[in-house]
Design a protein around this motif. Structure first.
Motif, PDB file in Angstrom:
ATOM      1  N   CYS A   4       0.807  -1.082   0.064  1.00 39.28           N
ATOM      2  CA  CYS A   4       0.112  -0.041  -0.072  1.00 39.28           C
ATOM      3  C   CYS A   4       0.822   1.075  -0.044  1.00 39.28           C
ATOM      4  O   CYS A   4       2.077   1.182   0.221  1.00 39.28           O
ATOM      5  CB  CYS A   4      -1.033  -0.069   1.194  1.00 39.28           C
ATOM      6  N   LYS A   5       0.315   2.284  -0.228  1.00 46.36           N
ATOM      7  CA  LYS A   5       1.016   3.515  -0.422  1.00 46.36           C
ATOM      8  C   LYS A   5       0.573   4.483   1.010  1.00 46.36           C
ATOM      9  O   LYS A   5      -0.374   4.464   1.148  1.00 46.36           O
ATOM     10  CB  LYS A   5       0.318   4.668  -1.655  1.00 46.36           C
ATOM     11  N   ALA A  32      -3.722  12.346  -1.147  1.00 43.62           N
ATOM     12  CA  ALA A  32      -4.606  11.313  -1.467  1.00 43.62           C
ATOM     13  C   ALA A  32      -4.513  11.570  -3.173  1.00 43.62           C
ATOM     14  O   ALA A  32      -4.294  10.473  -3.754  1.00 43.62           O
ATOM     15  CB  ALA A  32      -6.162  11.382  -1.220  1.00 43.62           C
ATOM     16  N   GLY A  35      -1.988   9.221  -4.658  1.00 46.67           N
ATOM     17  CA  GLY A  35      -2.310   7.819  -4.448  1.00 46.67           C
ATOM     18  C   GLY A  35      -2.326   7.185  -3.190  1.00 46.67           C
ATOM     19  O   GLY A  35      -2.236   5.735  -3.055  1.00 46.67           O
ATOM     20  N   GLN A  37      -3.216   5.656   0.343  1.00 41.27           N
ATOM     21  CA  GLN A  37      -4.420   4.967   0.846  1.00 41.27           C
ATOM     22  C   GLN A  37      -4.325   4.987   2.463  1.00 41.27           C
ATOM     23  O   GLN A  37      -5.454   5.059   2.993  1.00 41.27           O
ATOM     24  CB  GLN A  37      -4.165   3.442   0.411  1.00 41.27           C
ATOM     25  N   ILE A  38      -3.198   5.285   2.845  1.00 36.97           N
ATOM     26  CA  ILE A  38      -3.094   5.716   4.467  1.00 36.97           C
ATOM     27  C   ILE A  38      -2.365   6.925   4.608  1.00 36.97           C
ATOM     28  O   ILE A  38      -1.370   7.333   4.001  1.00 36.97           O
ATOM     29  CB  ILE A  38      -2.378   4.808   5.086  1.00 36.97           C
ATOM     30  N   GLY A  78     -12.012   8.030   0.837  1.00 39.89           N
ATOM     31  CA  GLY A  78     -11.944   6.705   0.844  1.00 39.89           C
ATOM     32  C   GLY A  78     -10.420   6.062   1.440  1.00 39.89           C
ATOM     33  O   GLY A  78      -9.664   5.065   0.722  1.00 39.89           O
ATOM     34  N   ILE A  79      -9.852   6.921   2.409  1.00 40.82           N
ATOM     35  CA  ILE A  79      -8.487   6.529   2.778  1.00 40.82           C
ATOM     36  C   ILE A  79      -8.760   6.230   4.391  1.00 40.82           C
ATOM     37  O   ILE A  79      -9.818   6.342   4.870  1.00 40.82           O
ATOM     38  CB  ILE A  79      -7.363   7.709   2.760  1.00 40.82           C
ATOM     39  N   GLN A 103     -12.193   4.287   5.910  1.00 41.39           N
ATOM     40  CA  GLN A 103     -12.578   4.581   4.702  1.00 41.39           C
ATOM     41  C   GLN A 103     -13.963   5.227   4.524  1.00 41.39           C
ATOM     42  O   GLN A 103     -14.468   5.676   3.425  1.00 41.39           O
ATOM     43  CB  GLN A 103     -12.274   3.407   3.608  1.00 41.39           C
ATOM     44  N   ILE A 145      -5.870  -3.208   4.841  1.00 39.76           N
ATOM     45  CA  ILE A 145      -4.847  -3.714   4.022  1.00 39.76           C
ATOM     46  C   ILE A 145      -3.504  -4.225   5.072  1.00 39.76           C
ATOM     47  O   ILE A 145      -2.410  -4.770   4.671  1.00 39.76           O
ATOM     48  CB  ILE A 145      -4.262  -2.410   3.288  1.00 39.76           C
ATOM     49  N   GLU A 245       5.921   3.272  -0.520  1.00 41.58           N
ATOM     50  CA  GLU A 245       5.370   2.161  -0.656  1.00 41.58           C
ATOM     51  C   GLU A 245       5.618   1.185   0.576  1.00 41.58           C
ATOM     52  O   GLU A 245       6.881   1.248   0.898  1.00 41.58           O
ATOM     53  CB  GLU A 245       5.801   1.347  -1.734  1.00 41.58           C
TER      54      GLU A 245
END
Ligand SMILES: O=C(O)CCC(=O)C(=O)O
Length: 274
Positions: A4-5, A32, A35, A37-38, A78-79, A103, A145, A245
């Motif tokens: 995840c990113k 965000a 990209g 996600q967290i 959605g993070i 999210q 994740i 990453e």
């Protein structure tokens, strides 16, 4: 195993709470759009780091304007939003608290700083306990994740806490923090990297951007460290987003080749038995 990113946001913090909230929101949107996600914010991001000010800036969950913003933004993007920390009022006590939203905007976890920063060093006297109460709970967040352990700043100096979180299965330690110009140059990189190496997890720490005019000048240099101890991303001192990453396979590989957790001599560690 997944990837995840992760974005770590080093943001400006001023005396203007409204500015701080709006600025944090804008920066999380930018993170965000890269990209992430967290997303991780710094310690006390809605309030100058001055112990006497914490009660004035404090707010309660769930009605406070900062927590409302964090929840809305997490849902909108959605993070998973690890919302730095803010002064949180609960009854008569103010805590230094990190709220984590998922999210759909629901609260996934809340970490109240356990180890309060009470120190008397040359050129630095801070007594957080003059206005804050200490938290008591370990915070492990299942982010889907991956599993996240949360610690706040001074908490990172206590290896026991990081180890307990690692034994609880976290993949990363996320640390809203605000080191300073006395302890930062000496211990910031060392401590973050050591907790990663000890526990073979990712470690990410977010600092406020440095403001030379502030009463408490923060060190900056927000960073992400991988489970081998390599610094994979690091900020300078100004407002900046760093993105890295996170690869859960890297954790597995490092632990397989250098099985520290499995080689602990827990049969010998109980000194009280002697
Ligand atoms: O541990 C340090 O050197 C800094 C800690 C700190 O600034 C904090 O806990 O807010």
């Amino acid at each position: 195993m997944g990837k995840c990113k992760l974005a770590v946001c080093q943001i400006n913090v001023t005396a203007d709470k409204r500015f701080n909230i709006n600025n944090a929101r804008d920066v999380v949107f930018r993170a965000a759009s890269q990209g992430a996600q967290i997303v991780l914010l710094p310690e006390m991001f809605n309030c100058p780091y001055e112990t006497s000010l914490f009660p004035d800036y404090a707010e309660s969950y769930p009605d406070g304007e900062t927590v409302q913003m964090l929840s809305r933004v997490a849902a909108e993007l959605g993070i998973v939003l690890v919302g730095g920390s803010i002064p949180e009022r609960d009854g008569d006590i103010v805590y230094n608290t990190c709220f984590v939203f998922g999210q759909q905007g629901g609260l996934l976890g809340r970490h109240r700083k356990m180890h309060l920063f009470d120190v008397d060093l040359p050129d630095l006297n801070v007594q957080e306990s003059s206005t804050l109460g200490p938290g008591r709970d370990f915070t492990v967040v299942d982010a889907g994740i991956c599993k996240i352990g949360v610690m706040i700043c001074f908490d990172v100096r206590f290896p026991e806490l990081a180890r307990l979180l690692a034994l609880a299965g976290v993949d990363m330690l996320l640390i809203p923090a605000a080191f300073n110009m006395v302890t930062g140059p000496a211990h910031w990189d060392l401590t973050m990297r050591m907790r990663a190496v000890d526990n073979q997890v990712y470690v990410a720490a977010a600092s406020p951007a440095r403001d030379e005019q502030a009463e408490y000048v923060t060190y900056g240099h927000s960073m992400v460290v991988d489970p081998w101890g390599t610094v994979v991303a690091q900020a300078g001192t100004g407002e900046e987003i760093i993105v890295a990453e996170v690869n859960l396979e890297t954790i597995r590989e490092v632990r397989e080749r250098l099985p520290l957790l499995a080689q602990r001599r827990t049969d010998l560690y109980d000194l009280c038995k002697k």
